[in-house]
Design a protein around this motif. Sequence first.
Motif, PDB file in Angstrom:
ATOM      1  N   ASP A   1      18.133  36.107   4.979  1.00  0.00           N
ATOM      2  CA  ASP A   1      18.001  35.083   4.526  1.00  0.00           C
ATOM      3  C   ASP A   1      18.036  35.237   3.198  1.00  0.00           C
ATOM      4  OD1 ASP A   1      14.890  35.899   4.380  1.00  0.00           O
ATOM      5  OD2 ASP A   1      14.861  34.129   5.246  1.00  0.00           O
ATOM      6  N   GLU A   2      17.412  36.491   2.725  1.00  0.00           N
ATOM      7  CA  GLU A   2      17.878  36.798   1.754  1.00  0.00           C
ATOM      8  C   GLU A   2      17.604  38.198   1.202  1.00  0.00           C
ATOM      9  OE1 GLU A   2      16.959  37.201  -2.934  1.00  0.00           O
ATOM     10  OE2 GLU A   2      16.033  38.487  -1.236  1.00  0.00           O
ATOM     11  N   LEU A   3      19.064  38.710   0.449  1.00  0.00           N
ATOM     12  CA  LEU A   3      19.601  40.198   0.011  1.00  0.00           C
ATOM     13  C   LEU A   3      18.402  41.153  -0.952  1.00  0.00           C
ATOM     14  CD1 LEU A   3      21.919  40.696   2.302  1.00  0.00           C
ATOM     15  CD2 LEU A   3      22.818  41.568  -0.813  1.00  0.00           C
ATOM     16  N   GLU A   4      17.725  40.686  -1.328  1.00  0.00           N
ATOM     17  CA  GLU A   4      17.029  41.634  -2.617  1.00  0.00           C
ATOM     18  C   GLU A   4      15.540  41.779  -2.242  1.00  0.00           C
ATOM     19  OE1 GLU A   4      18.213  43.397  -4.609  1.00  0.00           O
ATOM     20  OE2 GLU A   4      20.332  42.523  -4.847  1.00  0.00           O
ATOM     21  N   ASN A   5      15.448  40.897  -1.222  1.00  0.00           N
ATOM     22  CA  ASN A   5      13.814  41.220  -0.758  1.00  0.00           C
ATOM     23  C   ASN A   5      14.051  42.159   0.467  1.00  0.00           C
ATOM     24  OD1 ASN A   5      12.369  39.800  -2.172  1.00  0.00           O
ATOM     25  ND2 ASN A   5      12.394  37.878  -1.074  1.00  0.00           N
ATOM     26  N   SER A   6      15.464  41.961   1.248  1.00  0.00           N
ATOM     27  CA  SER A   6      15.300  43.111   2.262  1.00  0.00           C
ATOM     28  C   SER A   6      16.091  44.134   1.878  1.00  0.00           C
ATOM     29  CB  SER A   6      16.787  42.478   3.058  1.00  0.00           C
ATOM     30  OG  SER A   6      16.038  41.028   3.541  1.00  0.00           O
ATOM     31  N   LEU A   7      16.832  44.029   0.870  1.00  0.00           N
ATOM     32  CA  LEU A   7      17.313  45.961   0.229  1.00  0.00           C
ATOM     33  C   LEU A   7      15.954  46.159   0.175  1.00  0.00           C
ATOM     34  CD1 LEU A   7      19.556  47.736  -0.989  1.00  0.00           C
ATOM     35  CD2 LEU A   7      18.833  46.164  -2.930  1.00  0.00           C
ATOM     36  N   ASP A   8      14.659  45.754  -0.490  1.00  0.00           N
ATOM     37  CA  ASP A   8      13.938  46.331  -0.950  1.00  0.00           C
ATOM     38  C   ASP A   8      12.674  46.653   0.109  1.00  0.00           C
ATOM     39  OD1 ASP A   8      11.807  46.604  -3.385  1.00  0.00           O
ATOM     40  OD2 ASP A   8      10.047  45.353  -2.450  1.00  0.00           O
ATOM     41  N   PHE A   9      12.417  45.600   1.186  1.00  0.00           N
ATOM     42  CA  PHE A   9      11.932  46.600   2.562  1.00  0.00           C
ATOM     43  C   PHE A   9      12.452  47.701   2.992  1.00  0.00           C
ATOM     44  CE2 PHE A   9      10.975  45.947   6.889  1.00  0.00           C
ATOM     45  CZ  PHE A   9       9.496  45.982   6.741  1.00  0.00           C
ATOM     46  N   TYR A  10      13.348  47.476   3.082  1.00  0.00           N
ATOM     47  CA  TYR A  10      14.222  48.693   3.933  1.00  0.00           C
ATOM     48  C   TYR A  10      14.551  49.835   2.979  1.00  0.00           C
ATOM     49  CZ  TYR A  10      15.958  44.432   6.197  1.00  0.00           C
ATOM     50  OH  TYR A  10      16.480  43.448   7.104  1.00  0.00           O
ATOM     51  N   THR A  11      14.418  50.169   1.674  1.00  0.00           N
ATOM     52  CA  THR A  11      14.362  50.857   0.968  1.00  0.00           C
ATOM     53  C   THR A  11      12.718  51.539   1.142  1.00  0.00           C
ATOM     54  OG1 THR A  11      14.406  49.834  -1.177  1.00  0.00           O
ATOM     55  CG2 THR A  11      16.913  50.672  -0.016  1.00  0.00           C
ATOM     56  N   LYS A  12      12.342  51.342   0.677  1.00  0.00           N
ATOM     57  CA  LYS A  12      11.085  51.095  -0.028  1.00  0.00           C
ATOM     58  C   LYS A  12      10.442  51.642   1.241  1.00  0.00           C
ATOM     59  CE  LYS A  12      10.768  49.081  -4.400  1.00  0.00           C
ATOM     60  NZ  LYS A  12      10.120  48.247  -6.061  1.00  0.00           N
ATOM     61  N   VAL A  13       9.816  50.797   2.080  1.00  0.00           N
ATOM     62  CA  VAL A  13       9.539  50.309   3.694  1.00  0.00           C
ATOM     63  C   VAL A  13       9.654  51.279   4.714  1.00  0.00           C
ATOM     64  CG1 VAL A  13       7.781  49.497   5.364  1.00  0.00           C
ATOM     65  CG2 VAL A  13       8.125  48.342   3.010  1.00  0.00           C
ATOM     66  N   LEU A  14      10.640  51.201   5.315  1.00  0.00           N
ATOM     67  CA  LEU A  14      11.995  52.120   6.222  1.00  0.00           C
ATOM     68  C   LEU A  14      12.529  53.335   5.731  1.00  0.00           C
ATOM     69  CD1 LEU A  14      13.760  49.024   8.381  1.00  0.00           C
ATOM     70  CD2 LEU A  14      12.174  50.554   8.695  1.00  0.00           C
ATOM     71  N   GLY A  15      12.532  52.810   4.230  1.00  0.00           N
ATOM     72  CA  GLY A  15      12.876  54.655   3.838  1.00  0.00           C
ATOM     73  C   GLY A  15      14.612  55.045   3.467  1.00  0.00           C
ATOM     74  N   LEU A  16      15.241  53.697   3.765  1.00  0.00           N
ATOM     75  CA  LEU A  16      16.497  53.688   3.909  1.00  0.00           C
ATOM     76  C   LEU A  16      17.183  54.108   3.151  1.00  0.00           C
ATOM     77  CD1 LEU A  16      17.565  51.705   7.150  1.00  0.00           C
ATOM     78  CD2 LEU A  16      16.983  53.808   6.638  1.00  0.00           C
ATOM     79  N   GLY A  17      18.229  54.897   2.501  1.00  0.00           N
ATOM     80  CA  GLY A  17      19.068  54.751   1.492  1.00  0.00           C
ATOM     81  C   GLY A  17      20.189  53.577   1.611  1.00  0.00           C
ATOM     82  N   LEU A  18      20.623  53.517   0.195  1.00  0.00           N
ATOM     83  CA  LEU A  18      21.562  52.309   0.132  1.00  0.00           C
ATOM     84  C   LEU A  18      22.552  53.167  -0.024  1.00  0.00           C
ATOM     85  CD1 LEU A  18      22.777  49.204  -0.440  1.00  0.00           C
ATOM     86  CD2 LEU A  18      21.995  49.966  -2.803  1.00  0.00           C
ATOM     87  N   LYS A  19      24.219  52.180   0.783  1.00  0.00           N
ATOM     88  CA  LYS A  19      25.043  53.737   0.589  1.00  0.00           C
ATOM     89  C   LYS A  19      26.106  53.001   0.321  1.00  0.00           C
ATOM     90  CE  LYS A  19      23.031  57.048   2.935  1.00  0.00           C
ATOM     91  NZ  LYS A  19      23.035  58.290   1.852  1.00  0.00           N
ATOM     92  N   TYR A  20      26.340  51.116   0.170  1.00  0.00           N
ATOM     93  CA  TYR A  20      27.479  50.662  -0.174  1.00  0.00           C
ATOM     94  C   TYR A  20      26.997  49.275  -0.381  1.00  0.00           C
ATOM     95  CZ  TYR A  20      32.531  48.722  -0.311  1.00  0.00           C
ATOM     96  OH  TYR A  20      33.328  48.627  -0.405  1.00  0.00           O
ATOM     97  N   LYS A  21      27.604  48.909  -1.212  1.00  0.00           N
ATOM     98  CA  LYS A  21      26.964  47.331  -1.400  1.00  0.00           C
ATOM     99  C   LYS A  21      28.594  46.438  -1.734  1.00  0.00           C
ATOM    100  CE  LYS A  21      25.509  43.565  -4.617  1.00  0.00           C
ATOM    101  NZ  LYS A  21      26.337  42.371  -5.242  1.00  0.00           N
ATOM    102  N   PHE A  22      28.803  45.903  -0.546  1.00  0.00           N
ATOM    103  CA  PHE A  22      30.086  45.285   0.326  1.00  0.00           C
ATOM    104  C   PHE A  22      30.236  43.201  -0.797  1.00  0.00           C
ATOM    105  CE2 PHE A  22      32.955  42.643   3.062  1.00  0.00           C
ATOM    106  CZ  PHE A  22      34.015  43.160   2.649  1.00  0.00           C
ATOM    107  N   GLY A  23      30.811  43.529  -1.543  1.00  0.00           N
ATOM    108  CA  GLY A  23      30.994  41.880  -2.365  1.00  0.00           C
ATOM    109  C   GLY A  23      29.496  41.856  -2.562  1.00  0.00           C
ATOM    110  N   PRO A  24      29.072  40.719  -3.027  1.00  0.00           N
ATOM    111  CA  PRO A  24      27.126  39.957  -2.958  1.00  0.00           C
ATOM    112  C   PRO A  24      27.203  39.583  -2.471  1.00  0.00           C
ATOM    113  CG  PRO A  24      29.646  37.837  -3.140  1.00  0.00           C
ATOM    114  CD  PRO A  24      30.158  39.040  -2.884  1.00  0.00           C
ATOM    115  N   ALA A  25      27.130  39.787  -1.136  1.00  0.00           N
ATOM    116  CA  ALA A  25      26.526  39.186  -0.355  1.00  0.00           C
ATOM    117  C   ALA A  25      25.996  40.715   0.950  1.00  0.00           C
ATOM    118  CB  ALA A  25      27.507  38.338   0.416  1.00  0.00           C
TER     119      ALA A  25
END
Length: 283
Positions: free
Chosen positions: A178-202
């Motif tokens: 429901d909200e991309l930045e909060n999810s990104l923050d959780f997946y990178t900081k808590v799960l420890g995943l790396g961001l590999k690609y941003k596909f458009g704004p969404a």
Amino acid sequence: MTNITESKTNIVTKSVLLNAQNSQQLANYYQTAIGLTLIEEENGFYKLGTPDGTVLLEIRPTEVAADQETTGMYHLAFLLPTYKDLGTILRHLIVNQIPVTGASDHGYSHAIYLNDPEGNGIEIYWDKPESEWDIREDGTIAGVTEPMDADAALEAASTSFEGLPNGTTMGHVHLHVDELENSLDFYTKVLGLGLKYKFGPAALFLASGDYHHHLGANVWKQGQLAHPKADAPGLEHVTWSGSNEDLDYIELQLKEQNYTYEKIDNGLAFTDPAGIKHVVVSN
């Protein structure tokens, strides 16, 4: 805020648990249409996977009504060992007139898309050799969406379909959030995943190590999304596998960022900011 990042853990997707309004019908579909092997069944609870007993999908019954206007699963994705396997299942789907919603070349993979009888999205894919991926200097692994060469895949196919073979894995999951930045923050900081690609704004694609993605997240659903009710049809939780060090890292991050979690046999259970449940177990 959306710069490519390195992963801090080496967790990978292991399996998915679905809540089903008709668990027998759904389990039958995953066996006959998709080719999963029945590993265990008890009172409407199913475990399905590969012939060697590796569980990739669990299905359990629920009596809760379906609600499409929530966060949850966009698709689960079975990763096949060989290109021949991809051609073989494509041939099986065509011969048996099993509806397919798409077939794409993503640059790093070839993928077939379907929906199961309860509307859960499915991807069945094969990864191209890493030398063919579009890996850029900053670590971006760029994807595309172009038509898959179905004729070439069919030429590589076996004439008989024996189901999904040993070596098939749950390659990734893709989630509606429901909200991309909060999810990104959780997946990178808590799960420890790396961001590999941003596909458009969404949409975002994240992974551990050098993979293109173990997790996709998007806000393509329109409108205000609620979080799923307990036992709602669809995704119950995603199970990840990692080392004891990975689990220690994730538990520390959950504590430091004040997320509620539960210790379970061999792992941790918690809910992300989109209301989607995750379980991480020791491999």
